[in-house]
Scaffold this motif. Structure first.
Motif, PDB file in Angstrom:
ATOM      1  N   VAL A 284      37.817  43.871  58.585  1.00  0.00           N
ATOM      2  CA  VAL A 284      37.393  45.279  58.557  1.00  0.00           C
ATOM      3  C   VAL A 284      35.875  45.379  58.678  1.00  0.00           C
ATOM      4  O   VAL A 284      35.351  46.272  59.351  1.00  0.00           O
ATOM      5  CB  VAL A 284      37.896  45.970  57.274  1.00  0.00           C
ATOM      6  N   MET A 285      35.163  44.437  58.047  1.00  0.00           N
ATOM      7  CA  MET A 285      33.699  44.474  58.101  1.00  0.00           C
ATOM      8  C   MET A 285      33.203  44.233  59.534  1.00  0.00           C
ATOM      9  O   MET A 285      32.318  44.941  60.029  1.00  0.00           O
ATOM     10  CB  MET A 285      33.117  43.412  57.161  1.00  0.00           C
ATOM     11  N   ALA A 286      33.783  43.251  60.211  1.00  0.00           N
ATOM     12  CA  ALA A 286      33.363  42.946  61.580  1.00  0.00           C
ATOM     13  C   ALA A 286      33.736  44.085  62.529  1.00  0.00           C
ATOM     14  O   ALA A 286      32.923  44.525  63.353  1.00  0.00           O
ATOM     15  CB  ALA A 286      33.986  41.634  62.047  1.00  0.00           C
ATOM     16  N   GLN A 287      34.962  44.580  62.421  1.00  0.00           N
ATOM     17  CA  GLN A 287      35.385  45.684  63.283  1.00  0.00           C
ATOM     18  C   GLN A 287      34.580  46.950  62.972  1.00  0.00           C
ATOM     19  O   GLN A 287      34.224  47.712  63.873  1.00  0.00           O
ATOM     20  CB  GLN A 287      36.881  45.963  63.086  1.00  0.00           C
ATOM     21  N   GLY A 288      34.276  47.169  61.688  1.00  0.00           N
ATOM     22  CA  GLY A 288      33.477  48.338  61.318  1.00  0.00           C
ATOM     23  C   GLY A 288      32.087  48.287  61.915  1.00  0.00           C
ATOM     24  O   GLY A 288      31.564  49.296  62.409  1.00  0.00           O
ATOM     25  N   MET A 289      31.474  47.114  61.896  1.00  0.00           N
ATOM     26  CA  MET A 289      30.147  46.955  62.496  1.00  0.00           C
ATOM     27  C   MET A 289      30.213  47.196  63.999  1.00  0.00           C
ATOM     28  O   MET A 289      29.349  47.868  64.570  1.00  0.00           O
ATOM     29  CB  MET A 289      29.605  45.556  62.193  1.00  0.00           C
ATOM     30  N   ARG A 290      31.247  46.677  64.629  1.00  0.00           N
ATOM     31  CA  ARG A 290      31.415  46.915  66.078  1.00  0.00           C
ATOM     32  C   ARG A 290      31.499  48.411  66.363  1.00  0.00           C
ATOM     33  O   ARG A 290      30.843  48.920  67.286  1.00  0.00           O
ATOM     34  CB  ARG A 290      32.687  46.221  66.566  1.00  0.00           C
ATOM     35  N   LEU A 291      32.281  49.124  65.579  1.00  0.00           N
ATOM     36  CA  LEU A 291      32.459  50.561  65.813  1.00  0.00           C
ATOM     37  C   LEU A 291      31.151  51.329  65.604  1.00  0.00           C
ATOM     38  O   LEU A 291      30.849  52.258  66.356  1.00  0.00           O
ATOM     39  CB  LEU A 291      33.554  51.098  64.886  1.00  0.00           C
ATOM     40  N   LEU A 292      30.379  50.945  64.598  1.00  0.00           N
ATOM     41  CA  LEU A 292      29.080  51.594  64.385  1.00  0.00           C
ATOM     42  C   LEU A 292      28.139  51.329  65.553  1.00  0.00           C
ATOM     43  O   LEU A 292      27.404  52.224  65.987  1.00  0.00           O
ATOM     44  CB  LEU A 292      28.451  51.108  63.084  1.00  0.00           C
ATOM     45  N   MET A 293      28.164  50.108  66.077  1.00  0.00           N
ATOM     46  CA  MET A 293      27.296  49.774  67.207  1.00  0.00           C
ATOM     47  C   MET A 293      27.730  50.497  68.477  1.00  0.00           C
ATOM     48  O   MET A 293      26.894  50.856  69.308  1.00  0.00           O
ATOM     49  CB  MET A 293      27.277  48.260  67.413  1.00  0.00           C
ATOM     50  N   GLU A 294      29.016  50.735  68.614  1.00  0.00           N
ATOM     51  CA  GLU A 294      29.521  51.468  69.782  1.00  0.00           C
ATOM     52  C   GLU A 294      29.276  52.969  69.642  1.00  0.00           C
ATOM     53  O   GLU A 294      29.394  53.711  70.620  1.00  0.00           O
ATOM     54  CB  GLU A 294      31.016  51.195  69.971  1.00  0.00           C
ATOM     55  N   ASN A 295      28.939  53.401  68.438  1.00  0.00           N
ATOM     56  CA  ASN A 295      28.667  54.821  68.173  1.00  0.00           C
ATOM     57  C   ASN A 295      27.325  54.940  67.454  1.00  0.00           C
ATOM     58  O   ASN A 295      27.266  55.273  66.256  1.00  0.00           O
ATOM     59  CB  ASN A 295      29.797  55.407  67.321  1.00  0.00           C
ATOM     60  N   PRO A 296      26.214  54.675  68.165  1.00  0.00           N
ATOM     61  CA  PRO A 296      24.909  54.585  67.507  1.00  0.00           C
ATOM     62  C   PRO A 296      24.482  55.855  66.785  1.00  0.00           C
ATOM     63  O   PRO A 296      23.749  55.786  65.794  1.00  0.00           O
ATOM     64  CB  PRO A 296      23.949  54.236  68.657  1.00  0.00           C
ATOM     65  N   GLU A 297      24.935  57.022  67.254  1.00  0.00           N
ATOM     66  CA  GLU A 297      24.569  58.267  66.570  1.00  0.00           C
ATOM     67  C   GLU A 297      25.222  58.321  65.178  1.00  0.00           C
ATOM     68  O   GLU A 297      24.634  58.863  64.227  1.00  0.00           O
ATOM     69  CB  GLU A 297      24.957  59.492  67.416  1.00  0.00           C
ATOM     70  N   GLN A 298      26.408  57.731  65.056  1.00  0.00           N
ATOM     71  CA  GLN A 298      27.062  57.695  63.748  1.00  0.00           C
ATOM     72  C   GLN A 298      26.375  56.674  62.827  1.00  0.00           C
ATOM     73  O   GLN A 298      26.238  56.911  61.627  1.00  0.00           O
ATOM     74  CB  GLN A 298      28.544  57.355  63.903  1.00  0.00           C
ATOM     75  N   LEU A 299      25.948  55.572  63.410  1.00  0.00           N
ATOM     76  CA  LEU A 299      25.191  54.592  62.632  1.00  0.00           C
ATOM     77  C   LEU A 299      23.897  55.223  62.110  1.00  0.00           C
ATOM     78  O   LEU A 299      23.539  55.059  60.935  1.00  0.00           O
ATOM     79  CB  LEU A 299      24.880  53.364  63.487  1.00  0.00           C
ATOM     80  N   GLN A 300      23.206  55.964  62.972  1.00  0.00           N
ATOM     81  CA  GLN A 300      21.962  56.612  62.551  1.00  0.00           C
ATOM     82  C   GLN A 300      22.227  57.630  61.439  1.00  0.00           C
ATOM     83  O   GLN A 300      21.419  57.775  60.520  1.00  0.00           O
ATOM     84  CB  GLN A 300      21.288  57.292  63.750  1.00  0.00           C
ATOM     85  N   TYR A 301      23.356  58.322  61.523  1.00  0.00           N
ATOM     86  CA  TYR A 301      23.728  59.273  60.467  1.00  0.00           C
ATOM     87  C   TYR A 301      23.805  58.575  59.107  1.00  0.00           C
ATOM     88  O   TYR A 301      23.358  59.108  58.083  1.00  0.00           O
ATOM     89  CB  TYR A 301      25.064  59.921  60.820  1.00  0.00           C
ATOM     90  N   LEU A 302      24.335  57.341  59.101  1.00  0.00           N
ATOM     91  CA  LEU A 302      24.455  56.590  57.843  1.00  0.00           C
ATOM     92  C   LEU A 302      23.106  56.023  57.405  1.00  0.00           C
ATOM     93  O   LEU A 302      22.851  55.917  56.203  1.00  0.00           O
ATOM     94  CB  LEU A 302      25.488  55.475  57.993  1.00  0.00           C
ATOM     95  N   VAL A 303      22.246  55.670  58.359  1.00  0.00           N
ATOM     96  CA  VAL A 303      20.881  55.257  58.009  1.00  0.00           C
ATOM     97  C   VAL A 303      20.172  56.416  57.294  1.00  0.00           C
ATOM     98  O   VAL A 303      19.484  56.226  56.283  1.00  0.00           O
ATOM     99  CB  VAL A 303      20.097  54.825  59.267  1.00  0.00           C
ATOM    100  N   ASP A 304      20.369  57.615  57.825  1.00  0.00           N
ATOM    101  CA  ASP A 304      19.714  58.801  57.259  1.00  0.00           C
ATOM    102  C   ASP A 304      20.409  59.306  55.989  1.00  0.00           C
ATOM    103  O   ASP A 304      19.787  59.994  55.177  1.00  0.00           O
ATOM    104  CB  ASP A 304      19.693  59.933  58.296  1.00  0.00           C
TER     105      ASP A 304
END
Length: 417
Positions: free
Chosen positions: A250-270
């Protein structure tokens, strides 16, 4: 026999390039219960694609047995089936509840929460090891670390044996992938090695009693008798694999999904306070265990289909987790804010199963994922793929073999350290 010309969901090649999302959607839309052929074994099966029907099958063990053959979706010879009757996953009531009670006490939320400070120390050290480099192979260097460390600690295995257990668990669980294991025989040999190790731990416990899962199993009684060595060995394997491979996946797949959706990753950074919500969506979107099996004990109608006594039934958790009836028209989309719109998301996903076999380690898995992403998201900045991720060829575990990434190197947080 298949109602539709779909690929065999019990062919590991179906998953070798990752999860076939669109094909699973077509099968789900073909019906909540779909009859399929398996040319590899010659044994046809019913695949359960939606949550309502999955819950019915899962909550009725008298009609759908885990013990009749096995709860594992692959075909096994009679000897292997008989051996694995000693694992809790392959038990039906009332025996199942008696054994589950023994293990459950080691996984109470209160007990698991007490591990959080230790887990956070481990997580910081794991991310420290890669953050300044600006690149890593995420699966082994990051995702695999905390789940393996934590489950080995809970089982009483010294950390110096960690690498050996990493190899053994890969070999056992990924026997269908030529890059991971040579043969089914090699997987069985690895299982025997783990059982041998477990027996040595049991000897150690007699001299130096351990207050952990191993101690809880060895000190317990089942129907007035101590837990047998065979049962302890197989339970040890199940806890090892369930507590290690699943969270890593789940951790590896979750990281992949965040990288494929950079705007969602940025939302979590913020908004780091939303990471726990994002973890629920990671669990929903890419389940760790793809499928499990039940065997019908009598003729029964489910989802408009007549399942006959003795029929093989496959619970396909991945397609059920994208069930539009439960998760809405955007169920196929990854959305880290879904839990904000759907506060009971954690209760609706079926990543941990449902009913009597609901995963005992649920609270542990969620804690590990939250702790790791609390470290990963702010510190591995602007992550990007070096090459295409590589997936494990398996219809059982939705694992990643390799994911090489680069990111902006972060200075070591010496104050925090």
């Amino acid at each position: 026999m298949s109602q539709c010309p779909f690929s065999n969901l019990l062919d590991p090649d179906t998953y070798k390039e990752g999860m076939p999302y669109e094909m699973l959607r077509e099968i789900r839309h073909a019906g909540p219960v779909v009859k399929m052929d398996d040319p590899l074994t010659g044994i046809p099966y019913w695949v359960v694609t939606r949550i309502k029907e999955m819950d019915f099958v899962s909550k009725n063990p008298k009609l759908f047995s885990s013990a009749a053959r096995s709860a594992f979706p692959m075909e096994m010879d009679e000897f292997t089936v008989e051996m694995q009757q000693n694992t809790i996953i392959n038990m039906d009531p009332p025996r199942h509840q008696k054994v589950r009670r023994i293990v459950r006490n080691a996984f109470t939320p209160k007990r698991v929460d007490s591990y959080e400070p230790s887990f956070r120390e481990h997580a910081r050290r794991i991310v420290d090891a890669v953050a300044a480099k600006g690149e890593c192979e995420f699966v082994e260097e990051v995702a695999a670390e905390l789940p393996l460390i934590s489950i080995l600690e809970l089982l009483g295995v010294p950390l110096e044996d960690r690498k050996q257990f990493f190899t053994w668990t890969n070999t056992m669980i990924f026997a269908d992938d030529p890059d991971m294991a040579v043969s089914e025989e090699e997987a069985q040999l690895a299982a025997m090695e783990v059982i041998g190790y477990a027996m040595q731990l049991a000897e150690k416990h007699r001299d130096e009693p351990m207050d952990n899962i191993t101690g809880a199993l060895l000190d317990a009684e089942l129907e007035g008798e101590p837990v047998s060595p065979e049962m302890f060995g197989w339970m040890f394997i199940l806890i090892l694999v369930g507590g290690n491979e699943s969270t890593r996946t789940v951790m590896a797949q979750g990281m992949r999904l965040l990288m494929e959706n950079p705007e969602q990753l940025q939302y979590l950074v913020d908004n780091p306070d939303k990471i726990s919500n994002a973890v629920e969506e990671m669990l929903r979107y890419n389940t760790a265990f793809i499928s499990m099996r039940r065997t019908a004990t009598e003729d029964v109608e489910v989802g408009g289909q007549l399942i006959k006594a003795g029929d093989k039934v496959i619970l396909h958790y991945h397609t059920a987790n994208h069930d539009e009836d439960v998760f809405g028209d955007d169920a196929m989309e990854f959305d880290v804010t879904r839990a904000e719109r759907m506060p009971d998301l954690y209760n609706q996903l079926r990543s941990f199963g449902i009913g009597q076999h609901f995963c005992i380690g649920t609270h542990l898995a969620r804690l590990e994922l939250n702790v790791m992403f609390d470290e990963i998201i702010p510190r591995l900045r602007q992550p990007r793929f070096v090459d295409q991720p590589k997936y494990v060829r398996s219809f059982f575990v939705n694992a990643m073999k390799e994911m090489n990434i680069r990111f902006d190197p972060a200075a070591q947080d010496t104050d925090a350290a």
